[in-house]
Write a protein that holds these residues in place. Structure first.
Motif, PDB file in Angstrom:
ATOM      1  N   GLN A 155       0.811  -1.216   0.000  1.00  0.00           N
ATOM      2  CA  GLN A 155       0.000   0.000   0.000  1.00  0.00           C
ATOM      3  C   GLN A 155       0.846   1.269   0.000  1.00  0.00           C
ATOM      4  O   GLN A 155       0.307   2.364   0.048  1.00  0.00           O
ATOM      5  CB  GLN A 155      -0.922  -0.005   1.226  1.00  0.00           C
TER       6      GLN A 155
ATOM      7  N   PRO B 242      -7.449  -4.476  -9.793  1.00  0.00           N
ATOM      8  CA  PRO B 242      -7.287  -4.869  -8.381  1.00  0.00           C
ATOM      9  C   PRO B 242      -8.337  -5.848  -7.874  1.00  0.00           C
ATOM     10  O   PRO B 242      -8.061  -6.639  -6.972  1.00  0.00           O
ATOM     11  CB  PRO B 242      -7.381  -3.532  -7.630  1.00  0.00           C
TER      12      PRO B 242
ATOM     13  N   ASP C 118      -5.758   0.975  -6.256  1.00  0.00           N
ATOM     14  CA  ASP C 118      -6.936   0.420  -5.599  1.00  0.00           C
ATOM     15  C   ASP C 118      -8.127   0.525  -6.550  1.00  0.00           C
ATOM     16  O   ASP C 118      -8.096  -0.043  -7.623  1.00  0.00           O
ATOM     17  CB  ASP C 118      -7.188   1.116  -4.261  1.00  0.00           C
TER      18      ASP C 118
ATOM     19  N   TYR D  88     -15.248   0.572 -10.129  1.00  0.00           N
ATOM     20  CA  TYR D  88     -14.029   1.334 -10.370  1.00  0.00           C
ATOM     21  C   TYR D  88     -14.328   2.782 -10.737  1.00  0.00           C
ATOM     22  O   TYR D  88     -15.324   3.082 -11.397  1.00  0.00           O
ATOM     23  CB  TYR D  88     -13.203   0.704 -11.501  1.00  0.00           C
TER      24      TYR D  88
ATOM     25  N   ARG E 247     -15.071  -2.198  -4.014  1.00  0.00           N
ATOM     26  CA  ARG E 247     -13.775  -1.551  -3.759  1.00  0.00           C
ATOM     27  C   ARG E 247     -13.963  -0.568  -2.618  1.00  0.00           C
ATOM     28  O   ARG E 247     -14.875   0.214  -2.656  1.00  0.00           O
ATOM     29  CB  ARG E 247     -13.334  -0.758  -4.940  1.00  0.00           C
TER      30      ARG E 247
END
Length: 305
Positions: A4, A188, A235, A256, A305
């Motif tokens: 991250q 992701p 991400d 997304y 997400r």
């Protein structure tokens, strides 16, 4: 290193230009006719991309720009990097081979600072053009490796031995999509965004075997021609140079967000957002549910997400 951390390598486009032609996107005469305007445009667009990454928490290391090495700006080609190991690129074309010592010096400097812990050269006679042809899929814990126009298929075994993860080698057959990062982007959440026509029938079959139907997102000709697959994934945000409303809507349905950073100056050299960056903090280890990894017939829904 933490996955991250969002640590990238970039190179300012101080000396960027289309000075030669090694792919169908490149037209040196056209660049020369508009050189002043395009050079200024490249500076602004690169700064916008850097700003978009910084705004999302990234740290950026800079390779010093070098005169007469215009494609040094495409940092993705510097090396394959995973788990703190860097496998340095070797280029096919003489025009780019002069970049190799500069990338080598940068990675040894990063090693001295503890940013990476191992730097490895390619064996003599083997060509692999860095992360441009070796795109990591965290969901499946593997590399999608392109070969044909630039890199050697034999590099697959070296990548697997170096990083301890599988490398799936796919032949690229459309000259516009000369590197894997121009034709395929693992997202992701487990989806794979790709240009079907960039691959052989055998390559498309391999993708289908590895990626379930509900997890494959085909890129249409319009988006492919703007290198929509050449995106930086942060991400749930995909940083792209361009994206049609159709593709944007499909990505939004899967959770997304698309952040558009126009990069038309670099498209003239066959590059876009992914090409201009190299992720340095990437770590191996699958994080998704097991059914995402190798199923071609599963119907799991996209995770939020």
């Amino acid at each position: 290193m933490n996955n991250q951390r969002l640590l990238f390598l970039m190179c300012r486009p101080t000396h960027f230009g289309v000075l030669y032609a090694i792919n169908p996107w490149m037209n040196p005469l056209d660049w020369q006719r508009h050189e002043t305007v395009l050079a200024e445009q490249a500076q602004r667009q690169w700064a916008d991309l850097r700003g978009a990454l910084l705004a999302r928490g990234a740290t950026i290391e800079l390779v010093p720009a070098v005169e007469r090495l215009p494609d040094l700006v495409f940092a993705a080609n510097a090396a394959v990097v995973l788990d703190g190991k860097a496998l340095l690129a070797r280029f096919r074309h003489p025009e780019r081979q002069a970049e190799e010592p500069h990338f080598r010096a940068m990675f040894h400097a990063l090693k001295a600072r503890g940013v990476v812990h191992a730097v490895q050269d390619m064996p003599d006679g083997m060509v692999l053009e860095g992360a441009g042809d070796c795109v990591f899929d965290h969901t499946r814990n593997l590399f999608w490796m392109g070969f044909g126009p630039r890199s050697h298929a034999a590099a697959r075994r070296l990548v697997g031995d170096t990083f301890g993860v599988e490398a799936v080698a796919l032949e690229l057959v459309d000259p516009r999509f000369y590197h894997m990062d121009t034709a395929l982007c693992p997202l992701p959440g487990g989806e794979v965004l790709y240009v079907p026509g960039a691959f052989t029938a055998a390559g498309r079959a391999t993708i289908a075997e590895r990626v379930g139907k509900d997890w494959r997102i085909e890129i249409g000709e319009g988006d492919a021609g703007k290198l929509a697959a050449n995106a930086v994934c942060l991400d749930g945000t995909l940083v792209m140079s361009a994206c049609s409303e159709r593709l944007r809507a499909e990505l939004a349905e899967r959770g997304y967000r698309v952040a558009i950073v126009p990069l038309g100056a670099f498209l003239r050299s066959g590059g876009s957002a992914f090409c201009l960056t190299l992720r340095l903090d990437r770590r191996s280890g699958a994080s998704a549910q097991p059914e995402l990894r190798c199923q071609s017939s599963g119907t799991a829904s996209a995770s939020s997400r």
